[in-house]
Write an enzyme that holds these catalytic residues in place. Structure first.
Site: not given
Length: 406
Positions: A59, A197, A222
């Protein structure tokens, strides 16, 4: 791999971030381990204190994360120098999704009373995060057209609570573009941070840090992954101190980290980014030109077309208009739904960036959670079709579109 700046973007995509494996594996193995051992209690203490490098718990970090993070930093910073003329230093944190990366970014940097300034036409998930998740925490979002420097300066001057500007360019799904450099120049005068973004463009087509951005993030699901095999996100920042302290702490405590297998898939996807994007982009231009001349089409949103209002801007700040486009049929919603149903080669699915061409209906899919009046005001009409143009042979893509439009 040497830290020297490689001369080519494609070479950087392949080699950056890779470290020799102690067992001489050609590619970095998948480190499917939740935790990592210490040689001694003293070493464990030093690692927890941050005084000795090394892994503790996945983590908090993992070798697969590190390679992906360093590779993305090398691409976002490719060929960019800092104010002293040295190679720009960036820090990335790999997340489980783009939404997780965005959440870390906002929560690590904003507090109650702060405001975010953004523009119309945003990804539906971004819009909902800004307008539904942040307001109960006392963080407000303002939407404005950000195409005029004087108006932007007046906005920031009149409202000192605006501490952040968030940009999505090209925007999802209208392909609207905003002037990153202009906005960053104005924002810096008011000590307002700017995030971009960069999912649609990728660092191959657009480098926001070159234009003054403070943070860049991606849905790595993507084009960076490129094959639709894993969900992921990454947050990249140029304030190394903040990224290694405040932002890192929020990242670890929110628990939005990636996982080793998805990071491994991302690493391998990035290696072909340059080749894939060249084909995506050339195919998208051909599709846009075809649609623009078709009698059934009312409007095509693609900055590569000379009549698009953001054509000049996109040409200035992007290498190529990109692989995404959207369009409106003259028959509106009914025509759009009929078009999608008659496709037989292109894939009917949300998301984007895979090798095959994906077609979706934003109003009922990616932006269903956005109130209709705001959606329409942003140019996301009921009949708008979004297309992520794949890397198939262009003849097959065009034939399928032509048949569906009959």
């Amino acid at each position: 791999m040497s830290k020297q700046q490689l001369s080519g973007f494609g070479s950087t995509a392949i080699h950056a971030g890779h470290q020799p494996d102690p067992n001489n594996a050609h590619l970095t193995p998948i480190y499917a381990s939740s935790t990592f051992t210490f040689d001694s209690a003293e070493q464990g203490m030093l690692r927890f204190e941050g005084k000795e490098p090394g892994y503790i718990y996945t983590r908090w970090g993992n070798p697969n994360f590190t390679e992906a993070e360093e590779k993305i930093c090398a691409l976002e910073g490719f060929g960019i120098a800092d104010k002293d003329g040295d190679r720009i230093q960036l820090k990335a944190l790999l997340h489980a999704s783009g939404q997780a990366a965005m959440t870390t970014m906002f929560l690590a940097n904003l507090k109650a009373g702060d405001k975010v300034l953004s523009h119309f036409s945003l990804y539906g998930g971004t819009h909902e995060l800004l307008h539904r998740v942040l307001p109960p925490m006392g963080i407000e979002t303002l939407l404005h057209r950000l195409d005029n420097a004087d108006e932007l300066e007046q906005l920031l001057k009149n409202d000192p609570n605006i501490r952040w500007i968030h940009l999505e360019t090209p925007a999802n799904p209208t392909l609207q573009c905003v002037d990153i450099e202009m906005i960053c120049t104005v924002a810096q005068r008011f000590q307002v941070k700017v995030s971009v973004d960069n999912t649609f463009a990728t660092p191959y087509l657009q480098q926001p840090f070159k234009m003054g951005a403070d943070y860049v993030f991606h849905s790595t699901t993507k084009y960076l992954n490129g094959h639709g095999t894993a969900i992921g996100g990454v947050l990249v920042g140029k304030d190394i101190q903040a990224m290694n302290t405040t932002v890192l702490k929020w990242y670890r405590l929110l628990g939005g980290n990636a996982n080793p297998f998805d990071a491994y898939l991302l690493i391998n996807g990035i290696k072909t980014l340059e080749l894939r994007m060249d084909r995506h982009c050339s195919n998208a231009m051909a599709v846009a030109e075809f649609l623009d001349k078709h009698p059934a089409i009312a409007k095509v949103n693609y900055t590569g077309l000379a009549h698009h209002p953001d054509h000049a801007l996109a040409s200035r700040q992007m290498r190529h208009p990109g692989p995404m486009l959207s369009f409106e049929l003259k028959d509106g919603l009914e025509g759009g739904m009929k078009f999608i149903n008659q496709l037989s080669f292109c894939t009917k699915a949300v998301s984007l960036g895979t090798t095959d061409t994906l077609v979706s209906h934003p109003a009922s899919m990616t932006h269903y959670g956005v109130p209709r009046e705001l959606r329409i005001a942003s140019g996301i009409t009921d009949g708008l079709i979004r297309m992520s143009v794949g890397i198939e042979n262009i003849e097959d893509i065009l034939n399928d579109i032509a048949n569906a439009l009959q």
